[in-house]
Scaffold this active site. Structure first.
Site, PDB file in Angstrom:
ATOM      1  N   LYS A 284       0.846  -1.188   0.000  1.00 56.78           N
ATOM      2  CA  LYS A 284       0.000   0.000   0.000  1.00 56.78           C
ATOM      3  C   LYS A 284       0.888   1.248   0.000  1.00 56.78           C
ATOM      4  O   LYS A 284       1.851   1.337   0.769  1.00 56.78           O
ATOM      5  CB  LYS A 284      -0.882  -0.036   1.256  1.00 56.78           C
ATOM      6  CG  LYS A 284      -2.128   0.812   1.224  1.00 56.78           C
ATOM      7  CD  LYS A 284      -2.944   0.469   2.469  1.00 56.78           C
ATOM      8  CE  LYS A 284      -4.245   1.222   2.533  1.00 56.78           C
ATOM      9  NZ  LYS A 284      -5.024   0.843   3.733  1.00 56.78           N
ATOM     10  N   GLU A 370     -18.585  -7.024  11.135  1.00 57.26           N
ATOM     11  CA  GLU A 370     -19.483  -6.294  12.029  1.00 57.26           C
ATOM     12  C   GLU A 370     -20.500  -7.213  12.714  1.00 57.26           C
ATOM     13  O   GLU A 370     -20.876  -6.973  13.866  1.00 57.26           O
ATOM     14  CB  GLU A 370     -20.208  -5.198  11.248  1.00 57.26           C
ATOM     15  CG  GLU A 370     -19.321  -4.060  10.798  1.00 57.26           C
ATOM     16  CD  GLU A 370     -18.616  -4.331   9.481  1.00 57.26           C
ATOM     17  OE1 GLU A 370     -17.850  -3.464   9.026  1.00 57.26           O
ATOM     18  OE2 GLU A 370     -18.845  -5.426   8.893  1.00 57.26           O
ATOM     19  N   ARG A 398     -25.175  -3.889   8.428  1.00 57.49           N
ATOM     20  CA  ARG A 398     -24.738  -5.262   8.246  1.00 57.49           C
ATOM     21  C   ARG A 398     -24.930  -6.098   9.511  1.00 57.49           C
ATOM     22  O   ARG A 398     -24.903  -7.326   9.449  1.00 57.49           O
ATOM     23  CB  ARG A 398     -23.268  -5.284   7.837  1.00 57.49           C
ATOM     24  CG  ARG A 398     -22.923  -4.282   6.760  1.00 57.49           C
ATOM     25  CD  ARG A 398     -21.580  -4.525   6.150  1.00 57.49           C
ATOM     26  NE  ARG A 398     -21.661  -5.584   5.152  1.00 57.49           N
ATOM     27  CZ  ARG A 398     -20.682  -5.902   4.320  1.00 57.49           C
ATOM     28  NH1 ARG A 398     -19.536  -5.269   4.378  1.00 57.49           N
ATOM     29  NH2 ARG A 398     -20.829  -6.857   3.445  1.00 57.49           N
TER      30      ARG A 398
END
Length: 625
Positions: A284, A370, A398
């Site tokens: 990244k 979640e 979610r």
């Protein structure tokens, strides 16, 4: 003319030679740094997938071979290579380029939800559709980060994908060891093992070639013995068997910044004709020193910065809601050892990183999961602790079933902190937190707070963690905290009057961040001779009893919230007033049930009539109707 200037679509990539491709990747990185520095956006993830994205578009025939990006914040390079390079000056602004894939922008964007872990399910459905339509020449590609692989939905999809052995589907695991922060959990450890084993694989391959060339009996026997040893060792040290046990072919790990190697692996996967996992290791922020050296998140998302230094061009406009929450939770944690915190791979963005630094043994990062976060929190509560689960408002969607059936049904003291509630703006429809009041409003026994400023955020967080007989939710928006809005007085059940005498002809019930523009609107109306009281319920669910009497006899009652109108606070207040026989004129201001295009938060609120001017205009219109 630069190489990048010659790229107007994926087909333009296929005639480039190695030197031109290398130059193209460098030009893409320079372009990204220049453009994203000027607008803000997801810089680090896109710098990390330059070679991978070029390889994808050289190997696959998008859009006939659909490329599904998981979350999509790493799709800037994809946009550049599919004809949208000239639109980056307006990235994430009104009428400009979306920060995520957008079906309205291009036929190359297949899906546009920016919620993680969904890509493999989309890909599974697409592959099944092409099989039924007898289109076997179409290959579906899903690009998913290793962080998203911590989500259970991925593994549900993999279980189904593996069953389609003749359906062409390539899963590219973009493994950079991070989601926002470093990827955690058992899967992360397994992928880390894989990243460390390429030398072992090369050594075994050399031995295989040497012994395979011998035709004598000894060579064959030694080869068979080593093959058996390799199979056993692989299970222990190079767990590609993780995928093989599901029935999925695996190729990797591949150096994702080696364009030739990445392209070769993708071609092998395409030619296989069935489900294949290509494990690509990237970094990244690759190629931009300031991102590479950003320990926190490799410049995952930035505001406007100086491209030469990587530093913000303008100072922060003030303290933000998240930092206030973070500080107060740390203060509470110092006082109460039973308070623990849970993040779903977003400790920094949700303000829990500081709590984790101070109390590492009481901080749990569950990955992008979640649903698990809420039910694990219920377990912690059953064990005598008080968990605080911090997620973006949009991601509570979610975990609604877990909040309802695993927390509320058991009446467990779990506090859910919803960051980025209401309108978030530039990140578009999937990031607006405009559903949480509608969802939490139907949960039996839940208490929901909406602070209007820093002081009420601190107070209401403390009140939330003091609750012992059920779940509590505290919601706050993105951005700078409102200036302090003191209460003029308060009812016995906690409703603050923040403007007016208490006997105005208009009553405005304002929720959270909507208190500030409501007070501003009331001041403008008062200057015109319209007397207005503005009250802040503080705890919006259950609807405070005192609001019923406060609303009696008013010429107009207005509710103002930055949540969807269907099932929001306005609906709940109307139901309570009707039940009490209070039937005077009312109007509910809120967000229409629609997916809103990206723009700034201020622009969207103004469009919806949820700024001071819009609120005042609505009151004037209703009083004169």
């Amino acid at each position: 003319m630069s190489v990048l200037d010659r790229i107007d679509g994926p087909t333009d990539l296929r005639g480039l030679g190695p030197a031109e491709l290398e130059e193209l990747c460098e030009e893409i990185r320079r372009f990204l740094v220049t453009k994203v520095s000027a607008t803000g956006g997801h810089l680090g993830p896109n710098l990390g997938v330059v070679e991978l994205t070029v390889a994808l578009h050289r190997v696959f025939d998008s859009p006939r071979d659909p490329i599904v990006f998981d979350t999509g914040h790493q799709a800037y390079v994809h946009k550049m290579l599919t004809g949208r390079r000239h639109k980056f000056d307006d990235l994430r602004s009104r009428g400009g380029l979306s920060g995520y894939p957008s079906r309205a922008e291009s036929e190359h964007d297949i899906v546009e939800s920016s919620h993680a872990t969904a890509s493999l399910s989309y890909a599974d459905g697409l592959a099944k559709a092409y099989a039924l339509r007898e289109e076997p020449d179409r290959t579906v590609v899903a690009v998913i980060g290793d962080g998203a692989m911590t989500g259970g939905m991925c593994w549900e999809a993999l279980n189904n994908i593996a069953a389609g052995r003749d359906r062409p589907l390539v899963i590219v695991v973009n493994d950079n060891g991070r989601s926002y922060s470093p990827t955690i959990g058992g899967l992360a450890d397994r992928l880390s093992d894989l990243r460390l084993q390429p030398a072992y694989e090369k050594a075994m391959d050399r031995t295989k070639r040497t012994l395979g060339a011998r035709t004598d009996r000894l060579g064959k026997a030694v080869y068979a013995l080593l093959h058996g040893i390799k199979a056993g060792v692989k299970d222990a040290v190079a767990p590609q068997e993780l995928f093989a046990d599901l029935g999925l072919k695996y190729d990797g790990p591949i150096d994702g910044h080696n364009l030739a190697a990445t392209e070769a692996a993708l071609r092998r996967a395409k030619e296989f004709g069935g489900p294949v996992v290509v494990h690509v290791v990237t970094r990244k922020g690759h190629g931009y020193v300031h991102a590479e050296n950003d320990v926190a998140d490799q410049m995952h998302a930035t505001g406007v910065i100086d491209p030469d230094t990587g530093l913000p061009l303008s100072p922060s406009s003030g303290r933000d809601w998240t930092s206030v929450f973070s500080e107060e939770l740390c203060a509470i944690g110092a006082e109460r050892e039973d308070v623990v915190a849970i993040t779903a791979a977003m400790a920094g963005p949700t303000g829990l990183a500081a709590f984790g630094d101070r109390f590492p043994e009481r901080m749990y990062d569950v990955g992008i999961a979640e649903q698990h976060a809420l039910t694990s929190a219920a377990g912690l509560a059953l064990g005598g602790l008080h968990p605080v689960v911090a997620v973006y408002s949009t991601f509570l969607n979610r975990a609604f079933d877990q909040l309802l059936m695993d927390v509320a049904l058991l009446r467990q003291p779990v506090t859910v902190a919803l960051d980025r509630s209401g309108i978030t703006g530039p990140d578009g429809a999937s990031h607006n937190g405009m559903w949480d009041l509608s969802l939490t409003g139907i949960v039996p026994g839940v208490r929901v707070a909406a602070p209007r400023d820093a002081d009420t955020l601190r107070q209401e967080l403390r009140e939330a963690v003091a609750v012992t007989d059920g779940p509590t939710v505290i919601r706050f928006p993105k951005g700078s905290v409102s200036a302090p809005i003191p209460a003029l007085d308060a009812s016995a059940d906690g409703v603050d009057r923040v403007h007016g005498t208490g006997s105005g002809e208009v009553l405005v019930v304002a929720v959270g961040a909507m208190v500030a523009p409501s007070v501003e609107a009331a001041e403008a109306l008062s200057a015109e001779g319209v007397s207005v009281d503005v009250v802040d319920p503080r705890w919006v669910y259950p609807v405070p009893e005192s609001l019923i009497d406060t609303a009696r006899g008013r010429r107009l009652v207005v509710t103002v919230e930055d949540n969807g109108l269907h099932g929001g606070v306005g609906s709940a207040v109307a139901i309570r007033l009707d039940a009490a026989g209070v039937h005077g004129p009312r109007v509910a201001l809120g967000v229409p049930q629609d997916f809103l295009d990206h723009a700034s938060r201020g622009e969207i609120l103004a469009d919806l009539g949820l700024d001071a001017e819009g609120i005042a205009a609505t009151v004037r219109r209703r009083l004169t109707a």
